[in-house]
Design an enzyme around this catalytic site. Structure first.
Site, short mmCIF file in Angstrom:
data_model
loop_
_atom_site.label_atom_id
_atom_site.label_comp_id
_atom_site.label_asym_id
_atom_site.label_seq_id
_atom_site.Cartn_x
_atom_site.Cartn_y
_atom_site.Cartn_z
N ALA A 173 57.59 12.54 -16.41
CA ALA A 173 58.97 13.01 -17.21
C ALA A 173 60.29 13.05 -17.65
CB ALA A 173 57.93 12.98 -18.52
N ARG A 223 60.17 2.44 -19.13
CA ARG A 223 58.29 3.00 -18.92
C ARG A 223 59.05 3.72 -20.45
NH1 ARG A 223 55.90 6.63 -14.33
NH2 ARG A 223 53.78 6.20 -15.45
N GLN A 238 48.69 11.21 -7.14
CA GLN A 238 49.17 12.02 -7.40
C GLN A 238 49.50 13.33 -7.21
OE1 GLN A 238 49.05 9.86 -10.28
NE2 GLN A 238 50.43 8.87 -11.42
N ASP A 242 54.53 14.38 -20.99
CA ASP A 242 54.80 13.18 -21.30
C ASP A 242 55.54 12.91 -22.86
OD1 ASP A 242 53.32 12.25 -18.86
OD2 ASP A 242 54.61 11.06 -18.99
N ASN A 298 49.60 13.03 -22.14
CA ASN A 298 50.23 13.61 -20.36
C ASN A 298 48.97 12.63 -19.44
OD1 ASN A 298 50.61 15.03 -18.53
ND2 ASN A 298 49.51 15.87 -18.08
N LYS A 299 49.20 12.73 -18.49
CA LYS A 299 48.32 11.79 -16.89
C LYS A 299 47.01 11.57 -17.79
CE LYS A 299 49.35 9.51 -14.49
NZ LYS A 299 49.68 8.74 -14.99
#
Ligand code: MRU
Length: 343
Positions: free
Chosen positions: A62, A94, A193, A234, A244-245
């Site tokens: 982010a 995004r 990631q 994020d 978040n992810k």
């Protein structure tokens, strides 16, 4: 606190290469799609290329997306390109990380919209992010007891920010204070990631890290091997819900069940007071090929359909603390978040 001239070369930031560089009036991005085995920078020519680099995850995370977009506007000004079109293209790159829109709004407020003024603002956004990470890292680490073991997910490190990192900023600070015995990095399917970026970052700084498949986290937590789940964000809604992810929500539920504390580490640029709850956050849906293929190689039957949401929502009640550069938000709620944001 460090001043801007020595900020980027500060050894405290760790050994990880900078994700974003402005050198000789050019924007360079470390290509995160090919890490950890290839360390290569791409030079971006204009705002369109910068937006494509964000969409295609040359740069991700982010705060890093926000900083990159700010430099993308500086590039448009340098080229005498149409600035309105540059703002629109970058804003569409995004949808979930609010830092993108926050940074573009800061750039839009710059007067006059000249190359020199816009570049100064982009560099300020970049260096403030690093300063903020160092501060929130210290604050978050203050809550960690000696001999702690931490589980982290995705990559919220130097690569996802201006430098140092948010979740990895807390981990770096706690390690420097001799409080950590082990970090577990969730591998983070499908883009990996955790495996490709977090493990790489921590190993470069000699921070003890073990990779963990997401499916192994429940058993690890059950065995009493983790004290804290620490992740980035994020977008944080006004009520404390966190995007978040993908996978963060499941990990937070597991943590709650096993009495493990949950920390979100994020700068206040990730807090979106205009978004009431997590249900109002747009979740990016990425291409199914990220699920069905790995580095061009099919790992599922030809024609197999897949879902690929990039983020999920962790409700505020599962979160013990949000560490920001302005202070710690214990038990996030509308009240505690509004109080911190009014400082
Ligand atoms: O899809 P990505 O890699 O951009 O997702 C990144 C994350 O979800 C991070 O955890 C988040 O942006 C925090 S980065 C400091």
């Amino acid at each position: 606190m460090l001043n801007d001239s020595n900020l980027f070369n500060n050894s405290e930031l760790g050994k990880t290469a900078q994700a974003i560089r402005w050198l000789d009036n050019e924007l360079q991005l470390l290509d995160q799609r090919i890490l950890p085995h290839q360390v290569e920078y791409r030079t971006l020519a204009n705002a369109d290329e910068t937006a494509r680099a964000i969409t295609n995850m040359v740069v991700r995370g982010a705060p890093a997306i926000g900083i990159t977009a700010a430099y993308g506007i500086a590039l448009a000004a340098r080229n005498n390109d149409n600035l309105d079109s540059a703002y629109r293209t970058l804003a569409a790159s995004r949808p979930t990380a609010v830092n993108l829109f926050w940074a573009l709004e800061r750039m839009e407020n710059v007067q006059p919209q000249t190359f020199s003024a816009l570049l100064t603002e982009a560099q300020a956004i970049h260096s403030e992010d690093i300063q903020g990470n160092l501060r929130l890292g210290q604050l978050g680490a203050g809550l960690i007891a000696e001999n702690s073991q931490i589980y982290t997910h995705c990559n919220a490190g130097a690569l996802a920010t201006g430098g140092y990192g948010t979740a990895l900023g807390v981990i770096r600070s706690a390690f420097a204070a001799d409080k950590l015995t082990q970090v577990y990095a969730g591998e983070t399917r499908p883009w990996l990631q955790g495996a490709r970026l977090t493990a790489w970052e921590l190993m470069q700084d000699n921070i003890p890290v073990k990779l963990c498949a997401e499916g192994a986290a429940a058993q690890l937590f059950r065995q009493g091997n983790v004290d804290w789940l620490i992740v980035g964000a994020d977008r944080i809604a006004a009520n404390g819900d966190v995007a978040n992810k993908i996978g963060t929500y499941g990990l937070a539920l597991l943590a709650k069940h096993h009495g493990i504390k949950v920390m979100i580490a994020a700068p206040t640029s990730t807090i979106d007071m205009q978004t009431a709850t997590g249900d109002d956050i747009e979740i990016e849906q990425r291409h199914p090929s990220e699920m069905t293929h790995h580095q061009g190689q099919a790992i599922a039957p030809a024609g197999c359909e897949a879902i690929n949401p990039a983020f999920d929502i962790t409700p505020a009640e599962l979160i013990d603390v949000i560490a920001t550069e302005k202070g710690l938000i214990l038990q996030p709620s509308n009240e505690t978040i509004a109080m911190l944001m009014s400082r």
